[in-house]
Write an enzyme that holds these catalytic residues in place. Structure first.
Site, mmCIF file in Angstrom:
data_model
loop_
_atom_site.group_PDB
_atom_site.id
_atom_site.type_symbol
_atom_site.label_atom_id
_atom_site.label_comp_id
_atom_site.label_asym_id
_atom_site.label_seq_id
_atom_site.Cartn_x
_atom_site.Cartn_y
_atom_site.Cartn_z
ATOM 1 N N LYS A 186 1.634 3.047 1.019
ATOM 2 C CA LYS A 186 2.733 3.745 0.344
ATOM 3 C C LYS A 186 3.551 4.651 1.263
ATOM 4 C CE LYS A 186 2.551 2.625 -4.132
ATOM 5 N NZ LYS A 186 3.722 2.172 -4.904
ATOM 6 N N SER B 227 -4.659 -3.271 -0.001
ATOM 7 C CA SER B 227 -3.548 -2.328 -0.101
ATOM 8 C C SER B 227 -3.938 -0.865 0.005
ATOM 9 C CB SER B 227 -2.799 -2.555 -1.420
ATOM 10 O OG SER B 227 -3.683 -2.418 -2.520
#
Length: 424
Positions: A63, A318
């Site tokens: 992110k 992720s």
């Protein structure tokens, strides 16, 4: 005022040249995470399985890429007024770190229900440049509070996914995968929440490796992108299972939906229990600490096992922001999914030896993991909630058979979700 909470896609899509520019902006800010072959997974599936380890990123998820790229794209006058986001997870940490690196004021709205560990992490990454505002009980409450703040302070809202610069920042993951692979990638699996990562990475591969099959993966309990693609338009789900918190989104983005619909070959849905089993295996076998969303792509490999034999497969891990306090819930969900834990309401006759009779129906490796008994002195039977853990899935039917033979009066709870949630 700059807001982009409900962007309408007017044909905009992430641009490969801009993703290359984002990669230059992020140099020295993000970690160029490794692309590692995983021997255990490769042996299990008879394929060459590689993991893109974004769980090793500086904020333990990808992110930071989108948040920093968005902020670095803003003019100085906008940055001077500060940036805002609403998040209870990785986006908040990414934005906080970006604020610290760029010396920009950030205001991060989080629900009051956010675990204290996550709040501390955001403050740790942002230091004095970030203010955390806890408000409301849900993400939606925090989002609306953030929007009011944006209006009153003329700040810029940094969307977690439905923003071109955010998608292009996430797309740099795809550039790294492409550059680091000295082989043809047959399959690339990406987790989908709002779709920012999948939109950015798929843009890279559609142009640089068009024969790679691009697979999105969502949790079964929050399939907003798959439902939207199937319906042909963006769909907002009424209710979702929030367990896979990094990918549990009621509504995908407008732009991300359009890009994913065009670029992805398919979207797979993985049961939350399967995700839990995968988290535990990754830790036990490879010492990888994956959060639920980070384990999604690896959990999906079983669904592709017949077609990936002998192929080169990349799973994008992720994130690794797994809260240790969730370990027991992860174990429980895994056991339930694997058919190794079963709950019953058993009505014991109120006489001496009734419990001993019940113990006789258990197999040699069956274990009572929970027992809650309420004695009803004015009745002939007393109910108990009993949890039984098995060593093998196949031990279940023989157990049920022995319970019937011994005239044990019981009600099975696993397949009654409302009653199960209430009692267990």
């Amino acid at each position: 005022m700059t807001t982009n909470d409900h962007l309408i896609n007017d044909g905009q899509t992430p641009d490969l040249d801009n993703i290359y520019l984002a990669s230059e902006r992020l140099r020295g800010v993000v970690t160029h995470t490794p692309l590692q072959e995983n021997i255990n997974l490769s042996d299990r599936y008879g394929a060459n399985i590689y993991l893109k380890r974004e769980d090793l990123q500086v904020v333990r998820s990808y992110k930071i890429r989108g948040a920093y790229n968005k902020m670095a794209s803003l003019p100085a006058e906008a940055l001077a007024k500060g940036v805002v986001c609403a998040s209870a997870g990785n986006h908040a940490q990414g934005l906080a770190y970006a604020c610290r690196k760029m010396a920009v004021r950030g205001t991060i709205f989080m629900p009051t229900t956010t675990p204290n560990q996550k709040v501390k992490q955001v403050k740790l990454f942002g230091k004095e440049f970030v203010e955390v505002v806890l408000t409301g009980d849900t993400y939606d409450d925090a989002f609306y509070a953030a929007m009011e703040f944006v209006k009153s302070h003329d700040s810029t809202f940094v969307h977690p996914f439905d923003d071109l610069q955010v998608m292009e920042g996430q797309g740099t993951v795809g550039l790294e995968i492409f550059k680091d692979s000295n082989f043809k990638i047959d399959y690339l699996l990406m987790a989908i929440g709002g779709g920012g990562l999948a939109a950015g990475v798929s843009t890279v591969f559609k142009q640089l490796s068009p024969k790679t099959r691009l697979i999105g993966v969502e949790p079964l309990g929050s399939p907003s992108m798959k439902v939207s693609i199937d319906e042909g338009h963006v769909v907002a789900l009424d209710k979702i299972d929030k367990f896979v918190d990094g990918a549990a989104v009621k509504r995908p983005g407008n732009i991300t939906f359009d890009v994913c619909r065009k670029n992805l070959d398919r979207v797979l849905l993985v049961p939350e229990g399967k995700v839990c089993t995968t988290i535990l295996k990754l830790y036990d076998e490879d010492a990888i600490v994956a959060e639920p969303a980070g384990a999604l792509t690896i959990a999906a490999l079983d669904m592709l096992k017949d077609e990936i034999k002998g192929k080169n497969v990349v799973c994008l891990v992720s994130g690794g922001n797994n809260d240790i306090t969730r370990t027991e819930e992860i174990k429980e969900r895994s056991l339930l999914y694997e058919g190794l834990k079963h709950y019953f309401i058993i009505r014991f006759p109120q006489r001496a030896g009734a419990f001993r009779d019940f113990l006789n129906v258990l197999g040699p490796t069956d274990d009572i993991s929970r027992f809650e008994y309420v004695k009803k002195t004015n009745r002939e039977t007393g109910p108990a909630v009993v949890g039984i853990e098995l060593k093998q899935r196949d031990d279940f039917e023989p157990l049920i058979g022995r319970m019937h033979e011994q005239n044990i009066v019981f009600e099975y709870l696993n397949d009654q979700p409302d009653l199960f949630q209430f009692l267990v």
